[in-house]
Motif scaffolding. Sequence first.
Motif, PDB file in Angstrom:
ATOM      1  N   GLN A 361      71.830  55.338  41.730  1.00 23.97           N
ATOM      2  CA  GLN A 361      71.817  54.015  42.217  1.00 23.97           C
ATOM      3  C   GLN A 361      70.508  53.555  41.800  1.00 23.97           C
ATOM      4  OE1 GLN A 361      71.127  53.385  47.176  1.00 23.97           O
ATOM      5  NE2 GLN A 361      72.941  54.288  46.441  1.00 23.97           N
ATOM      6  N   HIS A 362      70.608  52.298  41.444  1.00 25.09           N
ATOM      7  CA  HIS A 362      69.310  51.826  40.775  1.00 25.09           C
ATOM      8  C   HIS A 362      69.124  50.149  41.281  1.00 25.09           C
ATOM      9  CE1 HIS A 362      68.229  55.434  38.870  1.00 25.09           C
ATOM     10  NE2 HIS A 362      69.127  55.409  38.424  1.00 25.09           N
ATOM     11  N   VAL A 363      69.274  49.761  42.436  1.00 29.63           N
ATOM     12  CA  VAL A 363      69.141  48.213  42.687  1.00 29.63           C
ATOM     13  C   VAL A 363      67.954  47.871  42.263  1.00 29.63           C
ATOM     14  CG1 VAL A 363      69.152  47.037  44.905  1.00 29.63           C
ATOM     15  CG2 VAL A 363      71.212  48.736  44.437  1.00 29.63           C
ATOM     16  N   PHE A 364      67.234  48.468  42.332  1.00 34.30           N
ATOM     17  CA  PHE A 364      65.536  48.154  42.076  1.00 34.30           C
ATOM     18  C   PHE A 364      65.062  48.280  40.784  1.00 34.30           C
ATOM     19  CE2 PHE A 364      65.705  48.638  46.929  1.00 34.30           C
ATOM     20  CZ  PHE A 364      65.985  47.303  47.182  1.00 34.30           C
ATOM     21  N   GLY A 365      65.857  48.848  40.029  1.00 32.28           N
ATOM     22  CA  GLY A 365      65.378  49.329  38.632  1.00 32.28           C
ATOM     23  C   GLY A 365      65.274  50.733  38.520  1.00 32.28           C
ATOM     24  N   HIS A 366      65.321  51.180  37.347  1.00 32.69           N
ATOM     25  CA  HIS A 366      65.331  52.784  36.996  1.00 32.69           C
ATOM     26  C   HIS A 366      63.714  52.846  37.221  1.00 32.69           C
ATOM     27  CE1 HIS A 366      65.997  56.725  35.479  1.00 32.69           C
ATOM     28  NE2 HIS A 366      64.771  56.439  34.688  1.00 32.69           N
ATOM     29  N   ARG A 367      63.423  53.907  38.072  1.00 35.85           N
ATOM     30  CA  ARG A 367      62.199  54.541  38.352  1.00 35.85           C
ATOM     31  C   ARG A 367      62.330  55.785  38.099  1.00 35.85           C
ATOM     32  NH1 ARG A 367      61.183  50.488  43.378  1.00 35.85           N
ATOM     33  NH2 ARG A 367      61.362  48.807  42.174  1.00 35.85           N
ATOM     34  N   PRO A 368      61.206  56.718  37.363  1.00 38.97           N
ATOM     35  CA  PRO A 368      61.130  57.958  36.931  1.00 38.97           C
ATOM     36  C   PRO A 368      61.129  58.823  38.241  1.00 38.97           C
ATOM     37  CG  PRO A 368      59.126  56.925  36.215  1.00 38.97           C
ATOM     38  CD  PRO A 368      59.847  55.942  36.810  1.00 38.97           C
ATOM     39  N   ALA A 369      61.601  60.105  37.930  1.00 44.64           N
ATOM     40  CA  ALA A 369      61.470  61.062  39.323  1.00 44.64           C
ATOM     41  C   ALA A 369      59.964  61.583  39.065  1.00 44.64           C
ATOM     42  CB  ALA A 369      62.326  62.155  38.779  1.00 44.64           C
ATOM     43  N   PRO A 370      59.698  62.241  40.326  1.00 49.80           N
ATOM     44  CA  PRO A 370      58.277  62.823  40.354  1.00 49.80           C
ATOM     45  C   PRO A 370      58.168  63.976  39.301  1.00 49.80           C
ATOM     46  CG  PRO A 370      59.683  63.653  42.218  1.00 49.80           C
ATOM     47  CD  PRO A 370      60.333  62.555  41.701  1.00 49.80           C
ATOM     48  N   VAL A 371      56.959  64.149  39.032  1.00 46.59           N
ATOM     49  CA  VAL A 371      56.586  65.312  38.010  1.00 46.59           C
ATOM     50  C   VAL A 371      56.161  66.265  38.707  1.00 46.59           C
ATOM     51  CG1 VAL A 371      54.974  65.848  36.299  1.00 46.59           C
ATOM     52  CG2 VAL A 371      55.453  63.779  36.409  1.00 46.59           C
ATOM     53  N   GLY A 372      56.628  67.468  38.335  1.00 46.23           N
ATOM     54  CA  GLY A 372      56.448  68.763  39.130  1.00 46.23           C
ATOM     55  C   GLY A 372      57.457  69.705  38.959  1.00 46.23           C
ATOM     56  N   ASN A 373      57.329  70.933  39.770  1.00 46.88           N
ATOM     57  CA  ASN A 373      58.430  71.871  40.040  1.00 46.88           C
ATOM     58  C   ASN A 373      59.139  71.544  41.345  1.00 46.88           C
ATOM     59  OD1 ASN A 373      57.594  73.264  37.487  1.00 46.88           O
ATOM     60  ND2 ASN A 373      56.084  74.175  38.481  1.00 46.88           N
ATOM     61  N   PHE A 374      60.251  70.718  41.176  1.00 40.27           N
ATOM     62  CA  PHE A 374      60.995  70.582  42.432  1.00 40.27           C
ATOM     63  C   PHE A 374      62.521  71.340  42.110  1.00 40.27           C
ATOM     64  CE2 PHE A 374      57.985  67.267  42.859  1.00 40.27           C
ATOM     65  CZ  PHE A 374      58.012  66.859  44.018  1.00 40.27           C
ATOM     66  N   ALA A 375      62.829  72.121  43.112  1.00 38.78           N
ATOM     67  CA  ALA A 375      64.177  72.732  43.217  1.00 38.78           C
ATOM     68  C   ALA A 375      65.227  71.469  43.021  1.00 38.78           C
ATOM     69  CB  ALA A 375      64.300  73.808  44.260  1.00 38.78           C
ATOM     70  N   SER A 376      66.247  71.705  42.472  1.00 37.05           N
ATOM     71  CA  SER A 376      67.111  70.606  42.190  1.00 37.05           C
ATOM     72  C   SER A 376      68.439  70.920  42.886  1.00 37.05           C
ATOM     73  CB  SER A 376      67.294  69.964  41.043  1.00 37.05           C
ATOM     74  OG  SER A 376      68.177  68.952  40.928  1.00 37.05           O
ATOM     75  N   PHE A 377      68.992  70.080  43.631  1.00 42.12           N
ATOM     76  CA  PHE A 377      70.290  70.475  44.326  1.00 42.12           C
ATOM     77  C   PHE A 377      71.320  69.194  44.428  1.00 42.12           C
ATOM     78  CE2 PHE A 377      73.588  71.470  47.396  1.00 42.12           C
ATOM     79  CZ  PHE A 377      74.098  72.628  47.223  1.00 42.12           C
ATOM     80  N   ARG A 378      72.395  69.177  43.995  1.00 40.61           N
ATOM     81  CA  ARG A 378      73.285  68.102  43.797  1.00 40.61           C
ATOM     82  C   ARG A 378      74.483  68.088  44.640  1.00 40.61           C
ATOM     83  NH1 ARG A 378      73.559  63.661  40.936  1.00 40.61           N
ATOM     84  NH2 ARG A 378      72.015  64.595  39.231  1.00 40.61           N
ATOM     85  N   LEU A 379      74.558  67.145  45.922  1.00 43.19           N
ATOM     86  CA  LEU A 379      75.836  66.944  46.576  1.00 43.19           C
ATOM     87  C   LEU A 379      76.896  66.344  45.730  1.00 43.19           C
ATOM     88  CD1 LEU A 379      73.807  65.823  49.781  1.00 43.19           C
ATOM     89  CD2 LEU A 379      74.662  68.172  49.253  1.00 43.19           C
ATOM     90  N   ASN A 380      78.105  66.600  45.822  1.00 44.81           N
ATOM     91  CA  ASN A 380      79.061  65.820  45.241  1.00 44.81           C
ATOM     92  C   ASN A 380      80.219  65.555  46.173  1.00 44.81           C
ATOM     93  OD1 ASN A 380      80.404  68.280  45.779  1.00 44.81           O
ATOM     94  ND2 ASN A 380      81.199  68.440  43.923  1.00 44.81           N
TER      95      ASN A 380
END
Length: 538
Positions: A361-380
């Motif tokens: 969802q990029h209504v306001f344009g594409h913006r990069p994710a934060p830099v660093g070690n973030f655990a990632s989890f995707r809801l589907n």
Amino acid sequence: MTPFIYPPNPIFKNLGERKVFETIVPLLSDDDAIFANLELSDPREGDIEIDLVLLLKDYGLMAIEVKGSHITFDYGRWIQSDPAGTHPIDPAAQAKRNMYALRDYISRNWSQGNLRSDWIVAFPHSNVVDVRDPNLPMAKIIQKDGLDRSLSQIKNLLANIKTFPLPAYDGWVEVAVKTLIPLAAQETDRAGVLGNNYEFIRGLTHEKESLLAQLSDNDRYYVKGPAGSGKTWLAYEQARRWSLEGLKVGIVVYNRGLASYMANKHSDVSQDQKAAWMGTFHDFASMIGSTAGDPAHYGDEIDRYGDDLRTKASALTDDEKFDAWVVDEAQDFLPSWWQALELSLRDQVHGKMALFGDDQQHVFGHRPAPVGNFASFRLNENLRNSQQIAHAVSKFVPNPTVARGPHAFEIEYVEASASEVFERADDVVEQLTDKEFWHPGEIALLTTKSRHPEYVRQADKDRQAHWESLWTNEDVFYCTAGGFKGLERPVVVLAVDGFHSDKDSDDVLYVGMSRARDKLVVVADAAIIARLRKMNAR
């Protein structure tokens, strides 16, 4: 078309009942009907409740008794084991009693005589061996591995009954349906549908609570998911939990609408569960003596606000800094914003950050994710939108989603030229409130480009009061699709009045359409409507 379902969106007592229901419903024809948790009073048996009742036009009636959890057979008894313990059950006797009571009830209340009827037991979470139980033969058991074939099994049982023929009247299912439901419920009960939908979706959302426990060992994580996946509820729940641990927690969001949601949630919890601060990132920037600046410049190659944000965040004292940040709509944040938030943590290495966003969802344009070690989890899973709306919005995103929401109202399309979109949208609202008896507080009118004149009047007069009115549920709420991100109402009238040149039209349509929980009306020109109809053809 779908079979008749009553109640329109049933609330189940356990996952087993829901699993059987969700497996069987797609297999039914338009001429069939299914009842869930059907209650009736029998002169001999007293009050009974039948888990599921099928009315199959070409076969007859089937009463289904569902036994979830773990089922075994031991020393001549069926045993059910669940979190409450282990106890003997007699599902065959229960199913037989229910079926005969229901058959007798129908026979007393219509003129078609005894209806061809049978019973079956479902063990949706267990497979059992043939124990030669004369009271419950294998043909009468729907097992875990046989769920996909359950309707064929049911039809075979009914087809082999020779005692009673099917009613001669071709429309007998409709007559039986009218016999089984109160007169007041023979037409769709809007209030009942909305109430059931709300409780159904609320239950689905709260199921996700276990995700926070799974992520609890991570100081920093990023949960990504589609519209309607429960991200905002999870975000507030994480802030509440960290606050209970004694941490100084801040909740930061992109738009004022989400900030109003968080503030509304705040009023429902005790002081020890409240976050220390909440607001938009623009509010945070002002709080530290800086500015997030003008969104018109967010696409510039050089971030003109970043240096001051970082400087002011670094200058905060330990008393002013935070132990944890919870961020919702994280996909809308700029790199300098992440840096400022991290600098405002007391522990910049181990300070907690929980991010929730929709990277599709990029209504306001594409913006990069934060830099660093973030655990990632995707809801589907889409939990919020009805099946009809979830199906439509899923076509806008590349990652597949599972629609778990309830069935509700079909999407409506109203054709309007660009110059008359607002006028036609107002007509739709009038139709909904005056003739279809929707409450104004159940409706949001959203636009895709310009602000509706009523939105201009309300927001320019008192922006705070405008957002507070969203939670009083007294009047139609006016907003733009982008401003309503992360929020919902039972009914959305989406007035497609164009798109800003720097925004992708599909993203805006995705956001606007997915704000509707139960009913969606799209007002747009013929070309857009034709495209949406083609995309969403089943």
